[in-house]
Design an enzyme around this catalytic site. Structure first.
Site, PDB file in Angstrom:
ATOM      1  N   GLY A  76      51.956 -55.061 -61.649  1.00 49.68           N
ATOM      2  CA  GLY A  76      51.011 -55.817 -60.817  1.00 49.68           C
ATOM      3  C   GLY A  76      51.126 -55.394 -59.369  1.00 49.68           C
ATOM      4  O   GLY A  76      50.592 -54.362 -58.956  1.00 49.68           O
ATOM      5  N   GLY A  77      51.865 -56.171 -58.582  1.00 53.94           N
ATOM      6  CA  GLY A  77      51.975 -55.956 -57.134  1.00 53.94           C
ATOM      7  C   GLY A  77      52.224 -54.512 -56.727  1.00 53.94           C
ATOM      8  O   GLY A  77      51.548 -53.976 -55.838  1.00 53.94           O
TER       9      GLY A  77
ATOM     10  N   GLY B 172      55.215 -61.544 -60.434  1.00 57.25           N
ATOM     11  CA  GLY B 172      54.898 -61.789 -59.029  1.00 57.25           C
ATOM     12  C   GLY B 172      55.955 -62.604 -58.298  1.00 57.25           C
ATOM     13  O   GLY B 172      55.727 -63.089 -57.198  1.00 57.25           O
TER      14      GLY B 172
ATOM     15  N   HIS C 147      46.857 -61.776 -70.919  1.00 58.61           N
ATOM     16  CA  HIS C 147      47.699 -61.892 -69.719  1.00 58.61           C
ATOM     17  C   HIS C 147      47.980 -63.376 -69.453  1.00 58.61           C
ATOM     18  O   HIS C 147      47.104 -64.223 -69.631  1.00 58.61           O
ATOM     19  CB  HIS C 147      47.012 -61.246 -68.511  1.00 58.61           C
ATOM     20  CG  HIS C 147      47.950 -61.079 -67.362  1.00 58.61           C
ATOM     21  ND1 HIS C 147      48.261 -62.126 -66.532  1.00 58.61           N
ATOM     22  CD2 HIS C 147      48.680 -60.021 -66.946  1.00 58.61           C
ATOM     23  CE1 HIS C 147      49.147 -61.704 -65.637  1.00 58.61           C
ATOM     24  NE2 HIS C 147      49.411 -60.428 -65.866  1.00 58.61           N
TER      25      HIS C 147
ATOM     26  N   GLU D 250      48.112 -65.045 -66.835  1.00 54.74           N
ATOM     27  CA  GLU D 250      47.212 -65.713 -65.877  1.00 54.74           C
ATOM     28  C   GLU D 250      45.915 -66.139 -66.553  1.00 54.74           C
ATOM     29  O   GLU D 250      45.346 -67.178 -66.222  1.00 54.74           O
ATOM     30  CB  GLU D 250      46.954 -64.784 -64.676  1.00 54.74           C
ATOM     31  CG  GLU D 250      48.196 -64.696 -63.791  1.00 54.74           C
ATOM     32  CD  GLU D 250      48.370 -63.387 -63.042  1.00 54.74           C
ATOM     33  OE1 GLU D 250      47.407 -62.607 -62.934  1.00 54.74           O
ATOM     34  OE2 GLU D 250      49.504 -63.132 -62.568  1.00 54.74           O
TER      35      GLU D 250
ATOM     36  N   GLU E 154      55.759 -59.595 -70.897  1.00 57.51           N
ATOM     37  CA  GLU E 154      55.816 -60.026 -69.501  1.00 57.51           C
ATOM     38  C   GLU E 154      56.352 -61.450 -69.424  1.00 57.51           C
ATOM     39  O   GLU E 154      55.596 -62.414 -69.598  1.00 57.51           O
ATOM     40  CB  GLU E 154      54.415 -60.003 -68.884  1.00 57.51           C
ATOM     41  CG  GLU E 154      53.761 -58.646 -68.877  1.00 57.51           C
ATOM     42  CD  GLU E 154      52.678 -58.539 -67.813  1.00 57.51           C
ATOM     43  OE1 GLU E 154      52.790 -57.669 -66.957  1.00 57.51           O
ATOM     44  OE2 GLU E 154      51.749 -59.350 -67.832  1.00 57.51           O
TER      45      GLU E 154
ATOM     46  N   ASN F  68      47.910 -53.223 -62.973  1.00 52.24           N
ATOM     47  CA  ASN F  68      47.017 -54.375 -63.100  1.00 52.24           C
ATOM     48  C   ASN F  68      46.700 -54.835 -61.682  1.00 52.24           C
ATOM     49  O   ASN F  68      47.534 -55.455 -61.034  1.00 52.24           O
ATOM     50  CB  ASN F  68      47.721 -55.477 -63.904  1.00 52.24           C
ATOM     51  CG  ASN F  68      46.895 -56.757 -63.986  1.00 52.24           C
ATOM     52  OD1 ASN F  68      45.723 -56.772 -63.603  1.00 52.24           O
ATOM     53  ND2 ASN F  68      47.501 -57.824 -64.492  1.00 52.24           N
ATOM     54  N   TRP F  69      45.498 -54.473 -61.216  1.00 49.46           N
ATOM     55  CA  TRP F  69      45.144 -54.758 -59.820  1.00 49.46           C
ATOM     56  C   TRP F  69      44.831 -56.233 -59.599  1.00 49.46           C
ATOM     57  O   TRP F  69      44.735 -56.679 -58.466  1.00 49.46           O
ATOM     58  CB  TRP F  69      43.947 -53.907 -59.394  1.00 49.46           C
ATOM     59  CG  TRP F  69      44.231 -52.438 -59.299  1.00 49.46           C
ATOM     60  CD1 TRP F  69      45.418 -51.801 -59.578  1.00 49.46           C
ATOM     61  CD2 TRP F  69      43.322 -51.407 -58.877  1.00 49.46           C
ATOM     62  NE1 TRP F  69      45.295 -50.457 -59.356  1.00 49.46           N
ATOM     63  CE2 TRP F  69      44.023 -50.174 -58.934  1.00 49.46           C
ATOM     64  CE3 TRP F  69      41.977 -51.398 -58.476  1.00 49.46           C
ATOM     65  CZ2 TRP F  69      43.409 -48.960 -58.588  1.00 49.46           C
ATOM     66  CZ3 TRP F  69      41.380 -50.185 -58.129  1.00 49.46           C
ATOM     67  CH2 TRP F  69      42.091 -48.995 -58.182  1.00 49.46           C
ATOM     68  N   LYS F  70      44.617 -56.975 -60.697  1.00 48.52           N
ATOM     69  CA  LYS F  70      44.242 -58.403 -60.591  1.00 48.52           C
ATOM     70  C   LYS F  70      43.031 -58.555 -59.655  1.00 48.52           C
ATOM     71  O   LYS F  70      42.171 -57.671 -59.645  1.00 48.52           O
ATOM     72  CB  LYS F  70      45.447 -59.233 -60.147  1.00 48.52           C
ATOM     73  CG  LYS F  70      46.671 -58.971 -61.033  1.00 48.52           C
ATOM     74  CD  LYS F  70      47.785 -59.926 -60.835  1.00 48.52           C
ATOM     75  CE  LYS F  70      48.941 -59.514 -61.758  1.00 48.52           C
ATOM     76  NZ  LYS F  70      50.052 -60.463 -61.733  1.00 48.52           N
TER      77      LYS F  70
HETATM   78  P1  PGA Z   1      53.903 -58.116 -61.070  1.00 50.64           P
HETATM   79  O1  PGA Z   1      52.755 -58.451 -62.128  1.00 50.64           O
HETATM   80  O2  PGA Z   1      54.296 -56.685 -61.274  1.00 50.64           O
HETATM   81  O3  PGA Z   1      53.267 -58.347 -59.732  1.00 50.64           O
HETATM   82  O4  PGA Z   1      55.035 -59.057 -61.346  1.00 50.64           O
HETATM   83  C1  PGA Z   1      52.802 -57.944 -63.430  1.00 50.64           C
HETATM   84  C2  PGA Z   1      51.584 -58.408 -64.200  1.00 50.64           C
HETATM   85  O5  PGA Z   1      51.171 -59.557 -64.019  1.00 50.64           O
HETATM   86  O6  PGA Z   1      51.021 -57.670 -65.020  1.00 50.64           O
END
Ligand code: PGA
Length: 245
Positions: free
Chosen positions: A230-231, A169, A91, A93, A163, A9-11
């Site tokens: 994510g990261g 994050g 998600h 976010e 999650e 997930n590149w966000k």
């Molecule tokens: P993260 O993010 O690996 O940076 O904790 C995961 C996500 O939000 O899908």
């Protein structure tokens, strides 16, 4: 044996050039045991699809309506027209910063499935819920409110990603025991609603500070079928090591 999935997930990260070289560097990572996909910013979708290789390209967001006066939005049918077949829904976010309610997420799930998309549906509890010990009830409610309206046949087009919000994050990963317990709980809920066969077939991914050094332990749990990353999905080496794990 369920085929594993590792999804990035590149966000809201990377330039077009950076995204292209990251995507190119992942070529050949899908195998007979593991599917690899990346959820990328909407403005990269068309470009990366034209570079398409074994790694699937998916959208992080969309509006459930086919068209209309929704300034700034991209519709599910526009994504379909582009050739996109993978979307992320729910998600934390999107829930937190963009006010996406359970009801709206239900609409998004239904619209995406109606257009033949594969949906990766995210769920997970905030820290205060974890601390009060109500995390299983919280996640059960998210599933019932936004996902469990789908038919058993449609569930074939769904992957669930657990999650825990407090692990996203933050560098704080759920322990293997915490993740394993929740994954078992989610599979039980699916079993209750859809039966044994559907529960056994469903892939449930773990997300939240998943890194090369903890991926192996997490993925060795029976009910953890891969990760939503994510990261660490922004760094070729890290992401490849997670895929290998
Ligand atoms: P993260 O993010 O690996 O940076 O904790 C995961 C996500 O939000 O899908």
């Amino acid at each position: 044996m369920r085929k594993r999935i590792v999804a990035g997930n590149w966000k809201m990260n990377l330039t077009k050039g950076e995204g292209e070289s990251l995507y190119n560097s992942l070529k050949g990572t899908t195998s007979s045991q593991t599917e690899v996909k990346v959820f990328v910013p909407a403005i990269f979708l068309d470009h990366l699809l034209s570079r398409s290789h074994d790694v699937l390209v998916g959208a992080q967001n969309f509006h459930p309506k086919d068209s209309g006066a929704y300034t700034g939005e991209v519709s599910i049918s526009q994504l379909k027209d582009l050739g996109i077949r993978e979307v992320l829904v729910g998600h934390s976010e999107r829930r937190e910063y963009f006010g996406e309610s359970d009801e709206f997420l239900r609409e998004k799930v239904d619209a995406a499935l109606a257009h033949g998309m594969h949906v990766t549906f995210c769920c997970g509890e905030p820290l205060e819920v974890r601390e009060s010990g109500d995390e299983e009830a919280f996640v059960t409610e998210q599933l019932h409110n936004s996902l469990f309206q789908v038919t058993e046949a449609q569930l074939n087009q769904v992957t669930i990603a657990y999650e825990p919000i407090w692990a996203i994050g933050t560098g704080k990963t759920a322990s293997v025991e915490q993740a394993d317990a929740m994954h078992g709980h989610i599979r039980n809920q699916v079993r209750k609603k859809y039966g044994e066969q559907a529960a056994n077939a469903l892939r449930i991914l773990y997300g939240g500070s998943c890194k090369p050094d903890n991926a192996g332990d997490l993925f060795s749990c029976e009910d953890i079928d891969g990760g939503l990353i994510g990261g660490a999905s922004l760094k070729t080496q890290d992401f490849k090591q997670i895929i290998e794990a």
